[in-house]
Design a protein around this motif. Structure first.
Motif, PDB file in Angstrom:
ATOM      1  N   THR A 183       0.821  -1.218   0.000  1.00 45.13           N
ATOM      2  CA  THR A 183       0.000   0.000   0.000  1.00 45.13           C
ATOM      3  C   THR A 183       0.851   1.261   0.000  1.00 45.13           C
ATOM      4  N   LEU A 184       2.113   1.146   0.427  1.00 44.12           N
ATOM      5  CA  LEU A 184       3.017   2.306   0.356  1.00 44.12           C
ATOM      6  C   LEU A 184       3.226   2.758  -1.084  1.00 44.12           C
ATOM      7  N   ASN A 185       3.066   1.830  -2.009  1.00 45.35           N
ATOM      8  CA  ASN A 185       3.242   2.173  -3.419  1.00 45.35           C
ATOM      9  C   ASN A 185       2.115   3.050  -3.948  1.00 45.35           C
ATOM     10  N   THR A 186       0.964   3.017  -3.258  1.00 44.59           N
ATOM     11  CA  THR A 186      -0.218   3.736  -3.732  1.00 44.59           C
ATOM     12  C   THR A 186      -0.627   4.872  -2.804  1.00 44.59           C
ATOM     13  N   PHE A 187      -0.455   4.654  -1.495  1.00 42.22           N
ATOM     14  CA  PHE A 187      -0.947   5.598  -0.495  1.00 42.22           C
ATOM     15  C   PHE A 187       0.197   6.197   0.312  1.00 42.22           C
ATOM     16  N   ASP A 188      -0.139   7.157   1.173  1.00 48.28           N
ATOM     17  CA  ASP A 188       0.858   7.725   2.078  1.00 48.28           C
ATOM     18  C   ASP A 188       1.141   6.739   3.211  1.00 48.28           C
ATOM     19  N   GLU A 189       2.182   7.031   3.989  1.00 44.51           N
ATOM     20  CA  GLU A 189       2.627   6.087   5.022  1.00 44.51           C
ATOM     21  C   GLU A 189       1.569   5.885   6.099  1.00 44.51           C
ATOM     22  N   ASN A 190       0.834   6.929   6.456  1.00 46.97           N
ATOM     23  CA  ASN A 190      -0.201   6.816   7.481  1.00 46.97           C
ATOM     24  C   ASN A 190      -1.284   5.831   7.043  1.00 46.97           C
ATOM     25  N   THR A 191      -1.718   5.947   5.786  1.00 50.57           N
ATOM     26  CA  THR A 191      -2.737   5.041   5.260  1.00 50.57           C
ATOM     27  C   THR A 191      -2.204   3.617   5.203  1.00 50.57           C
ATOM     28  N   ALA A 192      -0.951   3.450   4.813  1.00 52.89           N
ATOM     29  CA  ALA A 192      -0.337   2.124   4.763  1.00 52.89           C
ATOM     30  C   ALA A 192      -0.311   1.485   6.155  1.00 52.89           C
ATOM     31  N   LYS A 193      -0.044   2.279   7.175  1.00 44.04           N
ATOM     32  CA  LYS A 193      -0.057   1.765   8.554  1.00 44.04           C
ATOM     33  C   LYS A 193      -1.459   1.315   8.956  1.00 44.04           C
ATOM     34  N   LEU A 194      -2.471   2.086   8.558  1.00 47.71           N
ATOM     35  CA  LEU A 194      -3.850   1.698   8.879  1.00 47.71           C
ATOM     36  C   LEU A 194      -4.224   0.384   8.197  1.00 47.71           C
ATOM     37  N   TYR A 195      -3.823   0.217   6.951  1.00 43.31           N
ATOM     38  CA  TYR A 195      -4.072  -1.050   6.256  1.00 43.31           C
ATOM     39  C   TYR A 195      -3.372  -2.199   6.977  1.00 43.31           C
ATOM     40  N   ALA A 196      -2.130  -1.988   7.389  1.00 41.88           N
ATOM     41  CA  ALA A 196      -1.375  -3.030   8.092  1.00 41.88           C
ATOM     42  C   ALA A 196      -2.048  -3.379   9.420  1.00 41.88           C
ATOM     43  N   PHE A 197      -2.513  -2.363  10.131  1.00 43.45           N
ATOM     44  CA  PHE A 197      -3.199  -2.560  11.407  1.00 43.45           C
ATOM     45  C   PHE A 197      -4.473  -3.386  11.210  1.00 43.45           C
ATOM     46  N   LEU A 198      -5.263  -3.037  10.201  1.00 46.50           N
ATOM     47  CA  LEU A 198      -6.500  -3.768   9.923  1.00 46.50           C
ATOM     48  C   LEU A 198      -6.212  -5.205   9.488  1.00 46.50           C
ATOM     49  N   ALA A 199      -5.126  -5.396   8.728  1.00 48.18           N
ATOM     50  CA  ALA A 199      -4.746  -6.744   8.306  1.00 48.18           C
ATOM     51  C   ALA A 199      -4.407  -7.615   9.510  1.00 48.18           C
ATOM     52  N   LEU A 200      -3.746  -7.029  10.495  1.00 47.32           N
ATOM     53  CA  LEU A 200      -3.447  -7.765  11.725  1.00 47.32           C
ATOM     54  C   LEU A 200      -4.733  -8.090  12.479  1.00 47.32           C
ATOM     55  N   MET A 201      -5.590  -7.088  12.661  1.00 51.52           N
ATOM     56  CA  MET A 201      -6.815  -7.295  13.422  1.00 51.52           C
ATOM     57  C   MET A 201      -7.716  -8.332  12.753  1.00 51.52           C
ATOM     58  N   ALA A 202      -7.724  -8.357  11.440  1.00 51.77           N
ATOM     59  CA  ALA A 202      -8.588  -9.288  10.709  1.00 51.77           C
ATOM     60  C   ALA A 202      -8.122 -10.734  10.812  1.00 51.77           C
ATOM     61  N   ASN A 203      -6.873 -10.952  11.170  1.00 57.03           N
ATOM     62  CA  ASN A 203      -6.299 -12.307  11.130  1.00 57.03           C
ATOM     63  C   ASN A 203      -5.771 -12.826  12.460  1.00 57.03           C
ATOM     64  N   LEU A 204      -5.435 -11.945  13.381  1.00 58.62           N
ATOM     65  CA  LEU A 204      -4.798 -12.351  14.641  1.00 58.62           C
ATOM     66  C   LEU A 204      -5.841 -12.759  15.682  1.00 58.62           C
ATOM     67  N   ASP A 205      -5.582 -13.857  16.378  1.00 56.45           N
ATOM     68  CA  ASP A 205      -6.387 -14.205  17.553  1.00 56.45           C
ATOM     69  C   ASP A 205      -5.856 -13.387  18.727  1.00 56.45           C
ATOM     70  N   ASP A 206      -6.274 -12.136  18.762  1.00 55.74           N
ATOM     71  CA  ASP A 206      -5.725 -11.144  19.690  1.00 55.74           C
ATOM     72  C   ASP A 206      -6.194 -11.450  21.110  1.00 55.74           C
ATOM     73  N   THR A 207      -5.244 -11.776  21.988  1.00 57.27           N
ATOM     74  CA  THR A 207      -5.622 -12.149  23.356  1.00 57.27           C
ATOM     75  C   THR A 207      -6.188 -10.968  24.138  1.00 57.27           C
ATOM     76  N   CYS A 208      -5.852  -9.744  23.743  1.00 54.79           N
ATOM     77  CA  CYS A 208      -6.438  -8.575  24.406  1.00 54.79           C
ATOM     78  C   CYS A 208      -7.927  -8.480  24.087  1.00 54.79           C
ATOM     79  N   LEU A 209      -8.282  -8.733  22.825  1.00 52.07           N
ATOM     80  CA  LEU A 209      -9.698  -8.756  22.442  1.00 52.07           C
ATOM     81  C   LEU A 209     -10.421  -9.908  23.128  1.00 52.07           C
ATOM     82  N   LEU A 210      -9.778 -11.076  23.198  1.00 51.32           N
ATOM     83  CA  LEU A 210     -10.391 -12.230  23.852  1.00 51.32           C
ATOM     84  C   LEU A 210     -10.614 -11.982  25.334  1.00 51.32           C
ATOM     85  N   HIS A 211      -9.641 -11.370  25.982  1.00 48.15           N
ATOM     86  CA  HIS A 211      -9.762 -11.085  27.411  1.00 48.15           C
ATOM     87  C   HIS A 211     -10.930 -10.149  27.692  1.00 48.15           C
ATOM     88  N   ARG A 212     -11.120  -9.152  26.830  1.00 48.42           N
ATOM     89  CA  ARG A 212     -12.154  -8.142  27.078  1.00 48.42           C
ATOM     90  C   ARG A 212     -13.526  -8.533  26.521  1.00 48.42           C
TER      91      ARG A 212
END
Length: 281
Positions: free
Chosen positions: A182-211
């Motif tokens: 996404t850095l090839n198309t968007f600015d760095e801030n947008t690329a970070k948001l895409y990366a963050f969403l990609a993690l949230m969409a796939n990770l079994d996040d124990t913080c989310l599970l705990h809460r």
């Protein structure tokens, strides 16, 4: 060969920068950012920044001790000792609030790996070297039953320890490729948001599970996938309000986002024969 002090200082600088960039990324549903505290009544943006800065010595010391080492029991236990001292310093700054305990683990391992490689900074190689270090057991870890460990035991998922031992698969397979693409198309801030969403969409996040339990985890994953598919980042504000109502916080994704940013920064390091200097695109 670069000077170990200069390299260690550089890595510590980049680790702290990465933590500050992670907390500064806005909007970040359920997490502290520059707009609000997300689902964390005990945290503020300034506290998170102060906490990140307090860890500079920790990352520096980890790099220094790893510089002439390879993955080993000795190194695992040494960076564990340095990490626990870093936690104590962090808790002094935050008055007992856990701000970056998970990040000390993930970024600490990557820092040690980067020092071992001494300038050969391929992101995937660093993940695997960090994973090798993580596979050694630290015999001196005090017995603690954390919220993450409770979630792992209750739901049978992998946590931060297994993520590192498996060479950070969610960074290698999801956040880093998405960020770089996404850095090839968007600015760095947008690329970070895409990366963050990609993690949230796939990770079994124990913080989310705990809460939020399995329901909260699935809700967060589905919401993240929907935004990834539509590219409608205006939905992040609504996501934040929903997360606050449900008391959800994707803290594991945040730690891995900081590690993703850090790996990318490390990969941009350039060395001359006389000195170490940085170029970051």
């Amino acid at each position: 060969m670069q000077n170990p002090h200069d390299l260690s200082t550089m890595l510590a600088d980049l680790a702290v920068e990465s933590l500050i960039e992670e907390v500064s990324l806005t909007p970040k549903p359920g997490l502290v950012d520059m707009i609000d505290q997300g689902s964390h009544n005990d945290l503020t943006y300034s506290l998170m920044v102060d906490s990140a800065k307090s860890l500079h010595t920790t990352f520096y010391n980890m790099a220094m001790v790893a510089y002439n080492e390879g993955p080993s029991q000795f190194l695992r236990e040494k960076i564990g000792e340095i990490g626990r001292e870093g936690e104590r310093r962090m808790f002094q700054v935050t008055k007992g609030v856990n701000t970056h305990k998970g990040a000390i683990w993930s970024l600490g391992l990557l820092t040690a790996a980067a020092a071992i490689h001494k300038g050969q900074f391929d992101e995937i190689a660093l993940c695997y070297t960090a994973g090798e270090i993580a596979q050694y057991e630290d015999r001196f870890i005090p017995h603690q039953v954390t919220n993450g460990i409770k979630a792992i035991q209750k739901y049978g998922v992998h946590g931060a320890k297994a993520e590192a031992q498996q060479a950070f698969p969610h960074i290698r397979k999801f956040s880093l490729p998405v960020f770089k693409a996404t850095l090839n198309t968007f600015d760095e801030n947008t690329a970070k948001l895409y990366a963050f969403l990609a993690l949230m969409a796939n990770l079994d996040d124990t913080c989310l599970l705990h809460r939020g339990g399995l329901e909260g985890l699935q809700y967060a994953k589905q919401f993240a996938r929907r935004i990834l598919n539509t590219g409608d980042f205006h939905e992040l504000r609504r996501m934040n309000e929903q997360f606050k109502e449900r008391n959800l916080s994707p803290g594991g994704s945040a730690d891995l986002l900081a590690a993703t940013i850090y790996l990318y920064k490390i990969s941009q390091l350039t060395f001359s024969t006389e000195e170490v200097y940085v170029t970051i695109n």
